[in-house]
Write a protein that holds these residues in place. Structure first.
Motif, short mmCIF file in Angstrom:
data_model
loop_
_atom_site.label_atom_id
_atom_site.label_comp_id
_atom_site.label_asym_id
_atom_site.label_seq_id
_atom_site.Cartn_x
_atom_site.Cartn_y
_atom_site.Cartn_z
N ILE A 125 -30.10 -57.09 67.05
CA ILE A 125 -29.61 -56.28 65.93
C ILE A 125 -30.19 -54.88 65.98
CG2 ILE A 125 -29.75 -56.04 63.40
CD1 ILE A 125 -29.47 -59.13 63.28
N SER A 126 -31.46 -54.81 66.30
CA SER A 126 -32.06 -53.49 66.30
C SER A 126 -31.57 -52.67 67.49
CB SER A 126 -33.58 -53.63 66.21
OG SER A 126 -34.22 -53.10 67.28
N MET A 127 -31.26 -53.31 68.62
CA MET A 127 -30.67 -52.57 69.74
C MET A 127 -29.26 -52.11 69.42
SD MET A 127 -32.62 -51.86 72.20
CE MET A 127 -31.44 -51.36 73.46
N ILE A 128 -28.52 -52.92 68.67
CA ILE A 128 -27.17 -52.50 68.29
C ILE A 128 -27.23 -51.27 67.39
CG2 ILE A 128 -25.06 -53.17 67.03
CD1 ILE A 128 -25.63 -56.08 67.96
N GLN A 129 -28.17 -51.31 66.45
CA GLN A 129 -28.33 -50.13 65.59
C GLN A 129 -28.66 -48.89 66.41
OE1 GLN A 129 -31.18 -51.87 62.85
NE2 GLN A 129 -29.66 -51.68 61.18
N LEU A 130 -29.56 -49.06 67.38
CA LEU A 130 -29.87 -47.92 68.26
C LEU A 130 -28.62 -47.46 68.99
CD1 LEU A 130 -32.00 -46.04 69.49
CD2 LEU A 130 -32.46 -47.80 71.22
N GLY A 131 -27.84 -48.44 69.47
CA GLY A 131 -26.61 -48.10 70.19
C GLY A 131 -25.63 -47.32 69.33
N LEU A 132 -25.57 -47.65 68.05
CA LEU A 132 -24.65 -46.93 67.16
C LEU A 132 -25.14 -45.50 66.91
CD1 LEU A 132 -23.72 -49.77 64.66
CD2 LEU A 132 -22.35 -48.84 66.55
N HIS A 133 -26.44 -45.36 66.70
CA HIS A 133 -26.95 -44.00 66.52
C HIS A 133 -26.83 -43.20 67.81
CE1 HIS A 133 -28.50 -45.77 62.82
NE2 HIS A 133 -28.51 -44.52 62.36
N HIS A 134 -27.00 -43.87 68.92
CA HIS A 134 -26.78 -43.24 70.22
C HIS A 134 -25.33 -42.76 70.32
CE1 HIS A 134 -25.52 -43.71 74.53
NE2 HIS A 134 -26.57 -42.94 74.69
N GLU A 135 -24.40 -43.60 69.95
CA GLU A 135 -22.99 -43.20 70.04
C GLU A 135 -22.70 -42.04 69.08
OE1 GLU A 135 -20.25 -46.07 71.02
OE2 GLU A 135 -18.49 -44.82 70.62
N GLN A 136 -23.34 -42.05 67.94
CA GLN A 136 -23.14 -40.92 67.01
C GLN A 136 -23.67 -39.62 67.59
OE1 GLN A 136 -24.89 -42.84 63.50
NE2 GLN A 136 -22.88 -42.62 62.51
N GLN A 137 -24.77 -39.71 68.31
CA GLN A 137 -25.25 -38.49 68.97
C GLN A 137 -24.22 -37.99 69.98
OE1 GLN A 137 -29.15 -40.01 70.35
NE2 GLN A 137 -30.08 -38.50 68.99
N HIS A 138 -23.60 -38.94 70.69
CA HIS A 138 -22.57 -38.52 71.65
C HIS A 138 -21.32 -38.04 70.95
CE1 HIS A 138 -24.35 -39.16 75.58
NE2 HIS A 138 -25.08 -40.09 74.99
N GLN A 139 -21.08 -38.47 69.73
CA GLN A 139 -19.92 -37.95 68.99
C GLN A 139 -20.09 -36.45 68.72
OE1 GLN A 139 -19.82 -40.65 65.67
NE2 GLN A 139 -18.81 -42.27 66.86
N GLU A 140 -21.30 -36.07 68.36
CA GLU A 140 -21.52 -34.64 68.15
C GLU A 140 -21.34 -33.88 69.48
OE1 GLU A 140 -24.62 -33.53 65.55
OE2 GLU A 140 -24.15 -31.40 65.77
N LEU A 141 -21.86 -34.47 70.56
CA LEU A 141 -21.69 -33.84 71.87
C LEU A 141 -20.22 -33.80 72.28
CD1 LEU A 141 -24.75 -35.36 73.74
CD2 LEU A 141 -24.47 -32.98 73.01
N LEU A 142 -19.46 -34.83 71.92
CA LEU A 142 -18.02 -34.81 72.20
C LEU A 142 -17.38 -33.58 71.57
CD1 LEU A 142 -16.59 -38.43 71.80
CD2 LEU A 142 -16.16 -36.86 73.70
N VAL A 143 -17.71 -33.33 70.31
CA VAL A 143 -17.13 -32.17 69.62
C VAL A 143 -17.53 -30.87 70.31
CG1 VAL A 143 -17.06 -30.86 67.47
CG2 VAL A 143 -17.06 -33.38 67.41
N THR A 144 -18.82 -30.74 70.61
CA THR A 144 -19.29 -29.46 71.17
C THR A 144 -18.85 -29.31 72.63
OG1 THR A 144 -21.43 -30.48 71.67
CG2 THR A 144 -21.23 -29.30 69.58
N ASP A 145 -18.73 -30.42 73.35
CA ASP A 145 -18.29 -30.34 74.74
C ASP A 145 -16.79 -30.06 74.82
OD1 ASP A 145 -20.90 -30.88 75.27
OD2 ASP A 145 -20.58 -32.76 76.33
N ILE A 146 -16.02 -30.65 73.93
CA ILE A 146 -14.58 -30.33 73.86
C ILE A 146 -14.40 -28.86 73.52
CG2 ILE A 146 -12.48 -30.70 72.49
CD1 ILE A 146 -13.38 -33.69 72.28
#
Lengths: 385, 385, 385, 385
Positions: A125-146
């Motif tokens: 569970i705690s790794m999944i939570q980390l994975g979700l926050h990790h994906e959210q970090q990449h969401q911001e990068l998706l916006v800035t990289d696009i």
């Protein structure tokens, strides 16, 4: 968070990544114009790889990977996980196609949902939570990289009509005064945080004042018109080299056309709105601007102590603090330990959050960090004195 | 060529470019992994731009360009035509999309076909012929650039099953003897040729022998096993630096897997066929191999004189001649004059044609040229002594 | 040459190297401002190392080397002789001192003179002759490297008062006509020549005209004033990149001061003499100038055939011939074979000799060679058409 | 300090610089093997230029400069003082000669002594004090730069027999415990300090322990033998790149010869003394070593608070603090303001002093700073936990 909540979060977060990419053409998923900008296709795959590698492989017995080559292709920087594609070659890998990557996401999402149905293992569970926050970090990068990919196309293509993220204005003015004394900073509580926020600890602050507003485009234009980019006395030595080597004359995405400043926004090329909050400046520029105003940038401790009384969420705000470990910081063993600790050198802390930050992905103890010259994020300036 | 023939040629050639791209995924059209490899999308657009710029704009009154930005985006190296995208940025331009580029081709083809219906202007006809030969040159680059893009993907994707271009073997053996004397080289006749072939002129050749076969993989493996890449005495000084700087140990696309040589072909990764003709070697490697055999590469004049008695068409054959003007060479005025003359420095001439050369696009007077280190073309070795 | 003549030549040549260095300060012997310029101390030591390595070690039984480390330090590019200092590090080696190097020269000269007293071995004699011509080549480099070192000092120090090597003017005008036909080029006779001149052979020349004078500063200033450095149509593609990348606006050592052209000479900074012969231009500049005049540079064969009727010895004259082997050229075995052959790629031939060429070190068959961008030699332009 | 004391200090300090250079040959004064190492000649001239520029020109009416070009040649990084030689070109400037530079020193010393005879202007006195501390900083650089120049000569020349600065051993062992609480750091008192030490201020420290000894060669060899340079988990990400890019395998100046570790010292190449204190390591190596010991480097505040109870003066000790301004730091106006403030980015603080530090030039509040990869200073490691 209970397991139902986790499962709902999982599907919301995962879907949000795809919604960011919805306005893209297939071609937009491919290029890596500079090493620090990754292809959107890569972000979608890498955030999926994280769940496959750290959760599915570890918590589903006999899990069959979607494709045995993906571990090599979509590892970002985890040496503990093995060999990986050179960071600078991400834009040359045309296969798997975007459609394959979406299939990979579907496969992993299906397995993850199955796994979460009866999940009780707190490590998982705690790794999944980390994975979700990790994906959210990449969401911001998706916006800035696009934005970087489209904004460096000579045609200045529109990402989405009306989607101008740099148009908001300040809602407050004036300065906030904080008294000298011992304060505590760092994360405490039950929710999620990254390891670099941990170790709530006391710091001693001198009395200071911090601005309730962020610097606007109009203020920055005055700096430029006053010769800010030509006056070496305002700049850090390294910043002055940077200005000269790259012939920097304005924030990123700014172009002077027929005597008027324009900037590229996700809604296309537009005239600069003077009242809007400044964005896309490097730490060097933030520091030079502060010097010109005869003020300074706040430290991260000052910022955190003041943050309860500040409006924020428009820009990542450069602080004058280097990204270093808090007292008592220790790295986790193995790959997860590579998440933050190994980057604690030669980067500056940014606090707050930006208009590109994903929903639910901000905290007043959050420590973002970038190199002093980087400016493709939605960065801004808050002054202190 | 009469105008009907021209029109038929036009449509055949134009269609052939698109047929080369048929097996591609949309993503494959985008990247430029190294500066000398262009995106397939760019080749399709640039060859179209050539017709729009040099024919439609000049010979159709009030011609409306398909898109005013394309002139900037798809000019390759014609300074006379104005500003252009930096060569190294071609892979970052995701828009126009591949679909847009195909629409551009359709638009130009329609206008070209209309124009050719009643065309009598000999300048126009001769520019169209140049445009078709230009497109054929880009067809060969399309093949080699696609091979580069797919062949540098760690997954080694298959372009087309069965499409192994490097599998053919020699059909002849032995050496041909040519006597000393005055000979003539250079183009003569009525057909098309490039300006660099013009000026048929006399040369004096010493007696020489030239091989009727090209070097095979097996022969090259013997060179490698004899320490060819480790023996500096075999190499040009610049070649030795190149070998060491890039840690070159084998021809391009060769990989040693479990002790056996494999190579990437357009049909995927395969074991090296020892009897097949060697491909993808640089001039440096060709020269070192010849030194090891205690022979040499032919000059381009020797090659041309012998060519009537040689089988060829498998590989571009490195000669020991630099790419320099023939006696009496003059550049045309304007952009067309930039086609060949300005590259006559620090490149070596290759003669023949390769398995990737387009149909009808070879002549015994044809002067191909590349830098000594380049090897992504289908290059090979013919020895002389 | 009899052995007395050889011995006298030896001492004359060796002494001449030292006389070139006489005006230097100790500090001037040390730096290597760019990789292609060697420290004067290094030239003095390397030319001595040549005699020690190839003659004393081979022809004196039990010869004791002066210093066992010198073989490593002063080998230039002979892979067969073993490891050597990185070329780019020559300027950082402060020891042995200049005084040590002079002691090394004395030691080797004493041993050489002893050896030559009774020398009959023709191999030894022929290696000594090669060593003397080798040292003469380094004498010219000593002059041009000293000019580079002093000429790039912001103080523009004077090497020797009155020693302006670029002041001479043409003594002839007009063009010489040579008829079409078969001619012979390459060395023949009994004297010394380098291996690259050997293989006298027939060539076929078209009719041509060649200028009896070299281009002057005044003519080149007209080219500059006519926008020569701004007009891409005049330049080879690679030359145009070179002009732009290095912001080239004038020949090397030229500076515009208060609106007037000056140049650095070995006698210090002076006003450009318009009637003097142009010097210090690259092949790119020579080719662009020829294009501007609607003429061309001669080939090396044309130059050699015309040379009996030309005045020369002022400048190394760029030809439009690449440096390639003559028919039948073979490299000697071992280190001596590295002298010339391995450089036969991507360099252009220069013919003639310059004001910095040592006495007795020129022949009409002499093939000098440099890269197209190099211009620190005393290079000039002779036109043909 | 009274004016007699100042004058005596002046002459002592100035003479000490020259005594450091006494063992040098003239050639040793010239080269700049890498940009961060300056020629000894340059240090002697630049420290003199400081007195001429900031004192003689300002406080002696009608002062005649020794040479008008020296301001251009010997300015280091003061933009306010005008144009200067490119930092990377210092090693190519052979004139003025070393003898000229000594004459320059004599001239300035004579004028300075005359000026100091009756000096009462406190601004002048304070600038002289700054000039002396500035010269002492260059004295340490003289030692480390001389070591770099001689130590990178393949002959490993001896600077001075017996002069091994890296041979000293620890005199204490164990750890010191410091309790949690509010402490004060920064300079206070009447003596000299640099502006970056000013602003004595409170800090809050957590409880910690700090080693009373510095890491020895033997301890570091154990780290190396345990695979320290191969284990990415121990390294900062940037440090791991540095290790791989530069193939780092040992501290600077270390060479493994016949299986045994040797190092270059100012007394020549010697076997590593295992009991001596480690030197010449980068911050990256210090941090990796601390990680391997499962400890950490102290912060600069911790170091300063503990310093009263520590032996020090052997090595500059890397702290885990970035070089940033103290609360209330402000830059002086004009050139003097460029001394420290503009370097407060991307450098790490070192505390203590080293065996190469000049007499009287250390304080427990002294903040030295270098980039994380630099290791030609006498740097060492003290652990904390």
């Amino acid at each position: 968070m209970n397991i139902n909540g986790l499962s709902a979060s999982y599907n919301t977060v995962r879907k949000y990544s795809e919604s960011i990419c919805e306005p893209l053409e297939t071609e937009d998923y491919v290029p890596q114009p500079v090493p620090f900008v990754s292809p959107p296709k890569w972000h979608l795959a890498h955030s999926t790889w994280f769940f496959e590698t750290f959760i599915l492989k570890n918590f589903i017995p006999d899990y069959q990977v979607f494709d045995k080559d993906f571990s090599f292709l979509f590892n970002s920087y985890y040496n503990n996980v093995g060999e990986r594609t050179l960071r600078t070659d991400r834009g040359n890998v045309t296969r798997p196609t975007t459609a394959n990557v979406y299939a990979y996401r579907q496969h992993v999402d299906r397995c993850m949902n199955e796994l979460m149905e009866n999940l009780t293992d707190t490590n998982a569970i705690s790794m999944i939570q980390l994975g979700l926050h990790h994906e959210q970090q990449h969401q911001e990068l998706l916006v800035t990289d696009i934005k970087y990919i489209l904004g460096h196309n000579p045609l200045f293509p529109v990402y989405k009509t009306g989607h101008n993220l740099v148009n908001a204005e300040n809602s407050e003015t004036g300065f906030l005064n904080i008294k000298e004394g011992v304060y505590s900073i760092g994360f405490e509580g039950n929710g999620f945080c990254f390891d670099n926020e941990l170790g709530r600890h006391k710091v001693y602050l001198q009395e200071f004042e911090i601005s309730k507003s962020l610097v606007t485009n109009a203020e920055y234009i005055r700096f430029m018109e006053d010769g800010g980019y030509q006056n070496f006395n305002l700049w850090l030595d390294e910043g002055w080299s940077w200005v000269n080597q790259h012939a920097v004359e304005a924030p990123m995405y700014w172009y002077k056309i027929s005597g008027e400043w324009h900037y590229y926004t996700l809604a296309g090329l537009q005239k600069v709105n003077p009242d809007a909050i400044l964005s896309h400046i490097s730490f060097y520029e933030a520091a030079a601007f502060a010097q010109w105003k005869e003020m300074r940038l706040p430290t991260e401790a000052e910022w955190e102590i003041a943050s309860d009384q500040l409006q924020w969420g428009q820009r990542w705000e450069w602080t004058n603090s280097s990204y270093l470990p808090y007292p008592g910081f220790t790295k986790a063993k193995g790959a997860v330990g590579e998440y933050n600790g190994k980057f604690m050198i030669n980067q500056m802390v940014l606090r707050g959050a930006s208009v590109a930050t994903s929903p639910e992905h901000s905290r007043k103890t959050y420590r973002n960090f970038f190199h002093a010259h980087e400016r493709w994020q939605y960065t801004g300036i808050r002054l202190a004195r």
